[in-house]
Write a protein that holds these residues in place. Structure first.
Motif, PDB file in Angstrom:
ATOM      1  N   PRO A 105       9.406  12.209 -25.307  1.00 44.20           N
ATOM      2  CA  PRO A 105      10.824  12.044 -25.626  1.00 44.20           C
ATOM      3  C   PRO A 105      11.660  11.933 -24.354  1.00 44.20           C
ATOM      4  O   PRO A 105      11.442  12.679 -23.391  1.00 44.20           O
ATOM      5  CB  PRO A 105      11.158  13.328 -26.402  1.00 44.20           C
ATOM      6  N   GLY A 106      12.577  10.984 -24.362  1.00 47.93           N
ATOM      7  CA  GLY A 106      13.423  10.774 -23.196  1.00 47.93           C
ATOM      8  C   GLY A 106      12.880   9.722 -22.250  1.00 47.93           C
ATOM      9  O   GLY A 106      13.622   9.203 -21.402  1.00 47.93           O
ATOM     10  N   GLU A 107      11.597   9.392 -22.376  1.00 47.85           N
ATOM     11  CA  GLU A 107      11.008   8.378 -21.509  1.00 47.85           C
ATOM     12  C   GLU A 107      11.573   7.009 -21.872  1.00 47.85           C
ATOM     13  O   GLU A 107      11.728   6.681 -23.051  1.00 47.85           O
ATOM     14  CB  GLU A 107       9.491   8.399 -21.676  1.00 47.85           C
ATOM     15  N   VAL A 108      11.875   6.208 -20.853  1.00 52.78           N
ATOM     16  CA  VAL A 108      12.461   4.885 -21.065  1.00 52.78           C
ATOM     17  C   VAL A 108      11.378   3.817 -20.961  1.00 52.78           C
ATOM     18  O   VAL A 108      10.577   3.818 -20.020  1.00 52.78           O
ATOM     19  CB  VAL A 108      13.572   4.604 -20.037  1.00 52.78           C
ATOM     20  N   LEU A 109      11.341   2.929 -21.946  1.00 48.46           N
ATOM     21  CA  LEU A 109      10.385   1.827 -21.958  1.00 48.46           C
ATOM     22  C   LEU A 109      11.049   0.579 -21.406  1.00 48.46           C
ATOM     23  O   LEU A 109      12.129   0.193 -21.854  1.00 48.46           O
ATOM     24  CB  LEU A 109       9.901   1.564 -23.391  1.00 48.46           C
ATOM     25  N   ILE A 117       7.250  -8.042 -27.683  1.00 54.41           N
ATOM     26  CA  ILE A 117       7.689  -6.679 -27.341  1.00 54.41           C
ATOM     27  C   ILE A 117       8.975  -6.342 -28.085  1.00 54.41           C
ATOM     28  O   ILE A 117       9.121  -5.243 -28.649  1.00 54.41           O
ATOM     29  CB  ILE A 117       7.911  -6.550 -25.818  1.00 54.41           C
ATOM     30  N   ARG A 118       9.907  -7.296 -28.117  1.00 53.80           N
ATOM     31  CA  ARG A 118      11.192  -7.049 -28.778  1.00 53.80           C
ATOM     32  C   ARG A 118      11.001  -6.740 -30.257  1.00 53.80           C
ATOM     33  O   ARG A 118      11.617  -5.811 -30.790  1.00 53.80           O
ATOM     34  CB  ARG A 118      12.089  -8.275 -28.614  1.00 53.80           C
ATOM     35  N   GLU A 119      10.124  -7.503 -30.925  1.00 55.33           N
ATOM     36  CA  GLU A 119       9.891  -7.280 -32.354  1.00 55.33           C
ATOM     37  C   GLU A 119       9.216  -5.933 -32.608  1.00 55.33           C
ATOM     38  O   GLU A 119       9.573  -5.211 -33.540  1.00 55.33           O
ATOM     39  CB  GLU A 119       9.033  -8.410 -32.923  1.00 55.33           C
ATOM     40  N   ALA A 120       8.242  -5.588 -31.771  1.00 53.60           N
ATOM     41  CA  ALA A 120       7.554  -4.301 -31.939  1.00 53.60           C
ATOM     42  C   ALA A 120       8.521  -3.146 -31.736  1.00 53.60           C
ATOM     43  O   ALA A 120       8.523  -2.169 -32.504  1.00 53.60           O
ATOM     44  CB  ALA A 120       6.384  -4.197 -30.960  1.00 53.60           C
ATOM     45  N   LEU A 121       9.359  -3.234 -30.718  1.00 52.51           N
ATOM     46  CA  LEU A 121      10.332  -2.167 -30.447  1.00 52.51           C
ATOM     47  C   LEU A 121      11.365  -2.072 -31.565  1.00 52.51           C
ATOM     48  O   LEU A 121      11.840  -0.981 -31.890  1.00 52.51           O
ATOM     49  CB  LEU A 121      11.016  -2.400 -29.106  1.00 52.51           C
ATOM     50  N   SER A 122      11.700  -3.228 -32.145  1.00 52.51           N
ATOM     51  CA  SER A 122      12.654  -3.225 -33.253  1.00 52.51           C
ATOM     52  C   SER A 122      12.091  -2.452 -34.449  1.00 52.51           C
ATOM     53  O   SER A 122      12.810  -1.670 -35.095  1.00 52.51           O
ATOM     54  CB  SER A 122      12.983  -4.664 -33.668  1.00 52.51           C
ATOM     55  N   ILE A 123      10.806  -2.653 -34.740  1.00 53.28           N
ATOM     56  CA  ILE A 123      10.176  -1.932 -35.851  1.00 53.28           C
ATOM     57  C   ILE A 123      10.106  -0.440 -35.541  1.00 53.28           C
ATOM     58  O   ILE A 123      10.406   0.403 -36.392  1.00 53.28           O
ATOM     59  CB  ILE A 123       8.775  -2.499 -36.137  1.00 53.28           C
ATOM     60  N   LEU A 124       9.724  -0.101 -34.316  1.00 51.32           N
ATOM     61  CA  LEU A 124       9.679   1.315 -33.923  1.00 51.32           C
ATOM     62  C   LEU A 124      11.069   1.944 -34.028  1.00 51.32           C
ATOM     63  O   LEU A 124      11.205   3.108 -34.404  1.00 51.32           O
ATOM     64  CB  LEU A 124       9.136   1.452 -32.508  1.00 51.32           C
ATOM     65  N   GLY A 125      12.094   1.150 -33.691  1.00 53.42           N
ATOM     66  CA  GLY A 125      13.461   1.652 -33.810  1.00 53.42           C
ATOM     67  C   GLY A 125      13.837   1.929 -35.249  1.00 53.42           C
ATOM     68  O   GLY A 125      14.528   2.904 -35.549  1.00 53.42           O
ATOM     69  N   SER A 126      13.353   1.073 -36.177  1.00 54.28           N
ATOM     70  CA  SER A 126      13.658   1.293 -37.599  1.00 54.28           C
ATOM     71  C   SER A 126      13.003   2.565 -38.126  1.00 54.28           C
ATOM     72  O   SER A 126      13.431   3.112 -39.134  1.00 54.28           O
ATOM     73  CB  SER A 126      13.191   0.086 -38.433  1.00 54.28           C
ATOM     74  N   MET A 127      11.950   3.037 -37.438  1.00 54.28           N
ATOM     75  CA  MET A 127      11.270   4.285 -37.820  1.00 54.28           C
ATOM     76  C   MET A 127      11.869   5.495 -37.122  1.00 54.28           C
ATOM     77  O   MET A 127      11.475   6.627 -37.411  1.00 54.28           O
ATOM     78  CB  MET A 127       9.787   4.197 -37.442  1.00 54.28           C
ATOM     79  N   GLY A 128      12.784   5.247 -36.179  1.00 52.91           N
ATOM     80  CA  GLY A 128      13.383   6.352 -35.442  1.00 52.91           C
ATOM     81  C   GLY A 128      12.562   6.822 -34.251  1.00 52.91           C
ATOM     82  O   GLY A 128      12.892   7.833 -33.632  1.00 52.91           O
ATOM     83  N   LEU A 129      11.490   6.104 -33.916  1.00 55.15           N
ATOM     84  CA  LEU A 129      10.641   6.520 -32.797  1.00 55.15           C
ATOM     85  C   LEU A 129      11.252   6.183 -31.449  1.00 55.15           C
ATOM     86  O   LEU A 129      10.972   6.848 -30.448  1.00 55.15           O
ATOM     87  CB  LEU A 129       9.246   5.886 -32.902  1.00 55.15           C
ATOM     88  N   VAL A 130      12.057   5.115 -31.420  1.00 54.56           N
ATOM     89  CA  VAL A 130      12.747   4.750 -30.186  1.00 54.56           C
ATOM     90  C   VAL A 130      14.196   4.431 -30.518  1.00 54.56           C
ATOM     91  O   VAL A 130      14.549   4.187 -31.674  1.00 54.56           O
ATOM     92  CB  VAL A 130      12.089   3.523 -29.496  1.00 54.56           C
ATOM     93  N   SER A 169      17.538   2.145 -28.710  1.00 55.42           N
ATOM     94  CA  SER A 169      18.027   1.281 -27.640  1.00 55.42           C
ATOM     95  C   SER A 169      19.439   1.704 -27.263  1.00 55.42           C
ATOM     96  O   SER A 169      20.321   1.776 -28.119  1.00 55.42           O
ATOM     97  CB  SER A 169      18.017  -0.181 -28.099  1.00 55.42           C
ATOM     98  N   ARG A 170      19.608   2.019 -25.999  1.00 54.73           N
ATOM     99  CA  ARG A 170      20.920   2.456 -25.511  1.00 54.73           C
ATOM    100  C   ARG A 170      21.406   1.534 -24.404  1.00 54.73           C
ATOM    101  O   ARG A 170      20.658   1.196 -23.509  1.00 54.73           O
ATOM    102  CB  ARG A 170      20.827   3.895 -24.971  1.00 54.73           C
ATOM    103  N   ARG A 171      22.654   1.167 -24.486  1.00 57.93           N
ATOM    104  CA  ARG A 171      23.235   0.293 -23.472  1.00 57.93           C
ATOM    105  C   ARG A 171      23.218   0.954 -22.113  1.00 57.93           C
ATOM    106  O   ARG A 171      23.500   2.139 -21.998  1.00 57.93           O
ATOM    107  CB  ARG A 171      24.684  -0.030 -23.847  1.00 57.93           C
ATOM    108  N   ARG A 172      22.833   0.153 -21.130  1.00 57.60           N
ATOM    109  CA  ARG A 172      22.754   0.590 -19.740  1.00 57.60           C
ATOM    110  C   ARG A 172      21.691   1.657 -19.507  1.00 57.60           C
ATOM    111  O   ARG A 172      21.606   2.210 -18.424  1.00 57.60           O
ATOM    112  CB  ARG A 172      24.122   1.084 -19.231  1.00 57.60           C
ATOM    113  N   VAL A 173      20.913   1.962 -20.542  1.00 56.97           N
ATOM    114  CA  VAL A 173      19.817   2.924 -20.396  1.00 56.97           C
ATOM    115  C   VAL A 173      18.485   2.247 -20.712  1.00 56.97           C
ATOM    116  O   VAL A 173      17.522   2.329 -19.948  1.00 56.97           O
ATOM    117  CB  VAL A 173      20.009   4.148 -21.310  1.00 56.97           C
TER     118      VAL A 173
END
Length: 272
Positions: free
Chosen positions: A55-59, A75-88, A90-94
Motif C-alpha cells: 500500500p502506498g507504492e506508486v506504479l 497497462i492502462r486497461e489492466a490498471l483501469s480494471i484494478l482501479g474498479s476493484m479498489g486495488l489501485v 490514480s492520483r493527479r501528480r502522484v
C-alpha cells in the motif's frame, strides 16, 4: 466482451495452471481476447493481494511496460480494471498508487481468487464462510417458501448427483454440481441480492478444492445435509432447510479449523 470477462493467461503461474476447469456456473478467470492484458492483470492482482506490492507504492506505466513487455494501452486497461476493484487509485501528480486492503472490493470474484492464492487463504476462507453462514441458511429458508416446484425438483436431482460423484471420488464433477447446487439455492430464495452472491460462493468452493482444503471423498454427513436441504425445500419446510444449510456452513468452518490445527498446533484460526 467487457473488460472483466477476459480469460487468464497460462503464464499466470502454477496456481492458475492447477485450477479446476471453470464450469458455466463458475466465474471465468481474467484475460481473454486481450490475452496480454489478462496476463498483466493476473500478475499485478496477485502481487497486490499477496503483498509483493505494498500500500502506498506508486506504479509507473513505463516501468510496467518494460517489465511485462506490453504496450501502454495494455497497462492502462489492466490498471483501469484494478482501479474498479479498489486495488489501485490514480492520483493527479502522484500516479497510480496501491491501495490498502480496506479499500478493496472484497466481494469481487477475482479479488477473492487472488487472495485465496496467498498464504492467508485459510483466514480468507473463514471470513467468506462466515459470510455464507449469514446468507445461505436464510436463502435456503426462503427457497423453501418461494422456490417453484421445478426448481425444488432440480435441487433434489443435484443432491442425488452430488452423492454419486462424491462416493465415486470424482472431484471435478462434484465441484461443478456443488457450485450449481448453491447457486440454485441462492436463486430460488427469490432475493436478487442473495442471487448475486453466486459467483462469490463459486470462487470459495473452487478455491477450497484447488488448494486441497476439501476431502477427496466428501463425508456421508455432508452429502446427506445437501440432500436434507433439497428435501426441505421441496417439502416446503423453511426451518428444516435453514438448519441443514447452517450445518453445512458449520461443518466447513470445522474442517478449516482442523486443517489449520494440523499446521499450527494449539493456535486458533485467526480472524481476518
Amino acid at each position: 466482451m467487457s473488460k472483466r470477462t477476459a480469460t487468464a493467461d497460462a503464464s499466470a503461474g502454477p496456481a492458475a495452471a492447477s485450477a479446476p476447469v471453470p464450469t458455466s456456473s463458475a466465474p471465468t478467470p481474467t484475460g481473454g481476447a486481450p490475452g496480454l492484458q489478462g496476463r498483466v492483470l493476473e500478475q499485478l492482482g496477485m502481487a497486490i493481494c499477496g503483498g509483493s506490492l505494498h500500500p502506498g507504492e506508486v506504479l509507473r506505466s513505463d516501468a510496467l511496460e518494460e517489465r511485462y513487455h506490453v504496450s501502454r494501452s495494455v497497462i492502462r486497461e489492466a490498471l483501469s480494471i484494478l482501479g474498479s476493484m479498489g486495488l489501485v487509485e490514480s492520483r493527479r501528480r502522484v500516479g497510480v498508487t496501491i491501495q490498502p486492503a480496506t479499500a478493496w472490493n472484497l466481494y469481487d470474484p477475482l479479488v477473492i481468487r487472488w487472495r485465496l492464492a496467498t498464504n492467508g487463504r485459510l483466514k480468507q476462507l473463514r471470513s467468506l464462510t462466515e459470510l455464507r453462514s449469514a446468507v445461505e441458511p436464510q436463502a435456503a429458508r426462503l427457497a423453501a417458501q418461494r422456490a417453484p416446484l421445478s426448481g425444488a425438483s432440480d435441487l433434489v436431482g443435484l443432491a442425488a448427483k452430488m452423492w454419486a460423484a462424491g462416493q465415486a471420488g470424482n472431484s471435478e464433477e462434484f465441484l461443478a454440481l456443488d457450485i450449481e447446487f448453491h447457486r440454485l439455492v441462492l436463486q430460488s430464495s427469490g432475493n436478487e441480492m442473495f442471487a448475486k452472491l453466486d459467483s462469490l460462493v463459486a470462487e470459495v468452493l473452487a478455491g477450497r478444492t484447488q488448494y486441497g482444503l476439501m476431502p477427496h471423498h466428501p463425508s456421508d454427513e455432508a452429502l446427506q445435509l445437501h440432500a436434507d436441504v433439497a428435501s426441505a425445500v421441496q417439502r416446503r419446510k423453511p426451518d428444516e432447510a435453514h438448519a441443514a444449510m447452517l450445518h453445512i456452513m458449520q461443518q466447513a468452518i470445522e474442517e478449516m479449523s482442523s486443517l489449520w490445527a494440523q499446521d499450527h498446533p494449539g493456535e486458533p484460526l485467526p480472524a481476518e
